[in-house]
Design an enzyme around this catalytic site. Structure first.
Site, PDB file in Angstrom:
ATOM      1  N   GLY A 197       0.841  -1.195   0.000  1.00 31.84           N
ATOM      2  CA  GLY A 197       0.000   0.000   0.000  1.00 31.84           C
ATOM      3  C   GLY A 197       0.869   1.235   0.000  1.00 31.84           C
ATOM      4  O   GLY A 197       1.699   1.410   0.891  1.00 31.84           O
TER       5      GLY A 197
ATOM      6  N   SER B 278      -0.548   7.481   2.148  1.00 28.64           N
ATOM      7  CA  SER B 278       0.233   8.338   3.049  1.00 28.64           C
ATOM      8  C   SER B 278       0.870   7.549   4.189  1.00 28.64           C
ATOM      9  O   SER B 278       2.066   7.668   4.454  1.00 28.64           O
ATOM     10  CB  SER B 278      -0.666   9.433   3.645  1.00 28.64           C
ATOM     11  OG  SER B 278      -1.211  10.225   2.634  1.00 28.64           O
ATOM     12  N   TRP B 279       0.068   6.713   4.877  1.00 30.06           N
ATOM     13  CA  TRP B 279       0.574   6.014   6.043  1.00 30.06           C
ATOM     14  C   TRP B 279       1.518   4.891   5.636  1.00 30.06           C
ATOM     15  O   TRP B 279       2.555   4.672   6.266  1.00 30.06           O
ATOM     16  CB  TRP B 279      -0.588   5.520   6.887  1.00 30.06           C
ATOM     17  CG  TRP B 279      -0.280   4.937   8.248  1.00 30.06           C
ATOM     18  CD1 TRP B 279      -1.058   4.028   8.898  1.00 30.06           C
ATOM     19  CD2 TRP B 279       0.811   5.216   9.148  1.00 30.06           C
ATOM     20  NE1 TRP B 279      -0.509   3.719  10.141  1.00 30.06           N
ATOM     21  CE2 TRP B 279       0.641   4.436  10.306  1.00 30.06           C
ATOM     22  CE3 TRP B 279       1.929   6.052   9.067  1.00 30.06           C
ATOM     23  CZ2 TRP B 279       1.532   4.450  11.381  1.00 30.06           C
ATOM     24  CZ3 TRP B 279       2.822   6.069  10.143  1.00 30.06           C
ATOM     25  CH2 TRP B 279       2.621   5.281  11.276  1.00 30.06           C
TER      26      TRP B 279
ATOM     27  N   ARG C 245      -0.124  -0.010  -6.210  1.00 28.45           N
ATOM     28  CA  ARG C 245      -1.097  -0.563  -7.164  1.00 28.45           C
ATOM     29  C   ARG C 245      -0.794  -0.098  -8.587  1.00 28.45           C
ATOM     30  O   ARG C 245      -0.938  -0.847  -9.550  1.00 28.45           O
ATOM     31  CB  ARG C 245      -2.506  -0.111  -6.739  1.00 28.45           C
ATOM     32  CG  ARG C 245      -3.638  -0.729  -7.501  1.00 28.45           C
ATOM     33  CD  ARG C 245      -4.968  -0.447  -6.800  1.00 28.45           C
ATOM     34  NE  ARG C 245      -5.104   0.942  -6.388  1.00 28.45           N
ATOM     35  CZ  ARG C 245      -5.558   1.923  -7.164  1.00 28.45           C
ATOM     36  NH1 ARG C 245      -5.891   1.667  -8.410  1.00 28.45           N
ATOM     37  NH2 ARG C 245      -5.668   3.155  -6.692  1.00 28.45           N
TER      38      ARG C 245
ATOM     39  N   TYR D 115       1.250  10.875  -2.744  1.00 26.79           N
ATOM     40  CA  TYR D 115       1.110  11.031  -1.288  1.00 26.79           C
ATOM     41  C   TYR D 115       2.467  11.447  -0.730  1.00 26.79           C
ATOM     42  O   TYR D 115       3.479  10.850  -1.050  1.00 26.79           O
ATOM     43  CB  TYR D 115       0.672   9.721  -0.634  1.00 26.79           C
ATOM     44  CG  TYR D 115      -0.655   9.217  -1.134  1.00 26.79           C
ATOM     45  CD1 TYR D 115      -1.855   9.670  -0.572  1.00 26.79           C
ATOM     46  CD2 TYR D 115      -0.729   8.291  -2.164  1.00 26.79           C
ATOM     47  CE1 TYR D 115      -3.079   9.214  -1.018  1.00 26.79           C
ATOM     48  CE2 TYR D 115      -1.957   7.823  -2.619  1.00 26.79           C
ATOM     49  CZ  TYR D 115      -3.128   8.286  -2.046  1.00 26.79           C
ATOM     50  OH  TYR D 115      -4.332   7.827  -2.503  1.00 26.79           O
TER      51      TYR D 115
ATOM     52  N   ALA E 195       0.238  10.643   9.319  1.00 25.96           N
ATOM     53  CA  ALA E 195       1.345  10.274   8.437  1.00 25.96           C
ATOM     54  C   ALA E 195       2.267  11.450   8.095  1.00 25.96           C
ATOM     55  O   ALA E 195       3.493  11.312   8.128  1.00 25.96           O
ATOM     56  CB  ALA E 195       0.787   9.661   7.154  1.00 25.96           C
TER      57      ALA E 195
ATOM     58  N   LYS F 147     -12.473   5.509  16.645  1.00 22.16           N
ATOM     59  CA  LYS F 147     -12.061   6.927  16.682  1.00 22.16           C
ATOM     60  C   LYS F 147     -12.309   7.618  15.344  1.00 22.16           C
ATOM     61  O   LYS F 147     -12.547   8.835  15.302  1.00 22.16           O
ATOM     62  CB  LYS F 147     -10.594   7.053  17.112  1.00 22.16           C
ATOM     63  CG  LYS F 147      -9.585   6.347  16.207  1.00 22.16           C
ATOM     64  CD  LYS F 147      -8.942   7.255  15.185  1.00 22.16           C
ATOM     65  CE  LYS F 147      -8.123   6.453  14.197  1.00 22.16           C
ATOM     66  NZ  LYS F 147      -7.386   7.271  13.234  1.00 22.16           N
TER      67      LYS F 147
ATOM     68  N   THR G  77      -6.867  12.339  15.915  1.00 21.22           N
ATOM     69  CA  THR G  77      -7.729  12.230  14.738  1.00 21.22           C
ATOM     70  C   THR G  77      -8.854  13.258  14.771  1.00 21.22           C
ATOM     71  O   THR G  77      -9.265  13.768  13.732  1.00 21.22           O
ATOM     72  CB  THR G  77      -8.305  10.802  14.631  1.00 21.22           C
ATOM     73  OG1 THR G  77      -7.229   9.872  14.701  1.00 21.22           O
ATOM     74  CG2 THR G  77      -9.036  10.589  13.326  1.00 21.22           C
TER      75      THR G  77
ATOM     76  N   GLU H 138     -11.967   6.133   6.510  1.00 19.98           N
ATOM     77  CA  GLU H 138     -12.382   4.789   6.930  1.00 19.98           C
ATOM     78  C   GLU H 138     -13.667   4.791   7.757  1.00 19.98           C
ATOM     79  O   GLU H 138     -14.450   3.849   7.708  1.00 19.98           O
ATOM     80  CB  GLU H 138     -11.260   4.113   7.736  1.00 19.98           C
ATOM     81  CG  GLU H 138      -9.996   3.818   6.930  1.00 19.98           C
ATOM     82  CD  GLU H 138     -10.103   2.581   6.049  1.00 19.98           C
ATOM     83  OE1 GLU H 138     -11.230   2.111   5.800  1.00 19.98           O
ATOM     84  OE2 GLU H 138      -9.059   2.095   5.603  1.00 19.98           O
TER      85      GLU H 138
END
Length: 333
Positions: A10, A13-14, A34, A51, A142, A193, A250, A283
């Protein structure tokens, strides 16, 4: 001492920031992207153009669009894809895993339909024992970590020896990991969260004050802990980095995708308009459905989550959702 070999699956960003952490801690890292053009840019220029484009990645980081190549020989396989895509992706990747590789989940979500946590999806899909899966959770924005601003995190695994291996693999001068055995609590804190941050963003856009925001964080933490305890988590986890720490970061940071998405909703935009404006995965938008279902299954009262789900998926006006929250029957704290 042998060098850790890591695959980060993946290139968001993170995932990109975590690859930098691993490399800065001494690992050789391959990012799976990807799209080949992203992988090529990382290989050729040492940056991820989509990113964190301003961040130079260490020379120990390379990239490929071939997942098999990324995973082959990796001691640590870090999963950093959107949570609702994990099952499909991992089904294709499982055959490439080394026999004793540690799978590290960076994902913060609950799977739609099954209400499974990400570590449960990993165990089921990859066919690995639960003690080979570690979870990373905490106040980990991130962009700040990529800029080497000091941050702490939690590495949770039911096998403490394996948690310690991952801890060592990501310890740097700016990133401080703590270990924890409560995988369930850490994952739940990370998933819920995001939903509370959507509510916080809505409140921010409605120009509500700090009393409202503090109430959302505190009562949001209370409903997270209620669900966690019902599922068997350690209540103390929610007072730590993977609970309160992640929730505060967050909710309060403009860098937070979920808070930003909530702000769009709070300004009266539809789900589709907010999605088009943010262009990143929030998410909490999907997870709020699964978390609501999980709470109902276990008879846990989660009023903020219920109202966020109604705003996101039933078109309820945020102002009406706020009235519904405030007009609930009063009770003891």
């Amino acid at each position: 001492m042998t060098t850790t070999t890591a695959a980060v699956l993946g290139a968001g960003s993170w995932g990109t920031a975590f690859a930098k952490v691993l490399a800065d801690a001494g690992a050789d890292v391959t990012i799976w992207a990807r799209r080949e053009q992203v992988a090529a840019a990382i290989r050729e220029y040492g940056t991820n153009p989509d990113y964190l484009p301003a961040v130079r990645l260490p020379e120990r980081v390379t990239a490929t669009s071939d997942a098999g190549k990324a995973i082959a020989g990796a001691d640590l396989v870090v999963l950093a894809v959107p949570s609702q895509t994990l099952r499909g992706n991992l089904a294709n990747w499982a055959a490439f895993l080394e026999p004793d590789a540690t799978l590290v989940s960076l994902m913060k979500g609950i799977e739609l339909g099954t209400t499974k946590r990400m570590s449960e999806v990993v165990v089921e899909t990859a066919g690995v024992p639960a003690d080979r899966v570690a979870v990373v959770s905490g106040p980990n924005l991130a962009a700040e970590i990529a800029a080497e601003q000091p941050a702490a995190t939690v590495v949770a695994c039911i096998d403490m020896a394996r948690a310690t291996v991952v801890q060592r693999a990501v310890t740097t001068s700016y990133f401080r990991p703590y270990t924890n055995e409560d995988v369930l609590g850490c994952e739940l804190g990370g998933a819920v969260k995001n939903v509370i941050a959507l509510a916080y963003g809505i409140a921010t856009a409605m120009r509500l004050g700090d009393n409202t925001k503090a109430t959302l964080i505190t009562r949001g933490l209370a409903e997270t802990a209620r669900l966690g305890v019902a599922l068997g988590a350690d209540p103390l986890t929610f007072a730590g980095l993977a609970g309160l720490g992640d929730l505060v970061a967050t909710c309060s940071s403009p860098l937070s995708r979920n808070r930003t998405f909530g702000e769009h909703l709070g300004r009266g935009e539809t789900l589709e308009e907010a999605q088009a404006a943010t262009r990143q995965t929030a998410e909490g938008v999907k997870s709020c459905l699964a978390i609501r279902d999980l709470a109902r299954t276990h008879n846990v009262d989660m009023p903020i989550t219920e109202q966020v789900e109604k705003v996101c998926h039933e078109g309820v006006d945020p102002r009406k959702a706020l009235i519904a929250l405030m007009s609930r029957e009063t009770k003891a704290e």
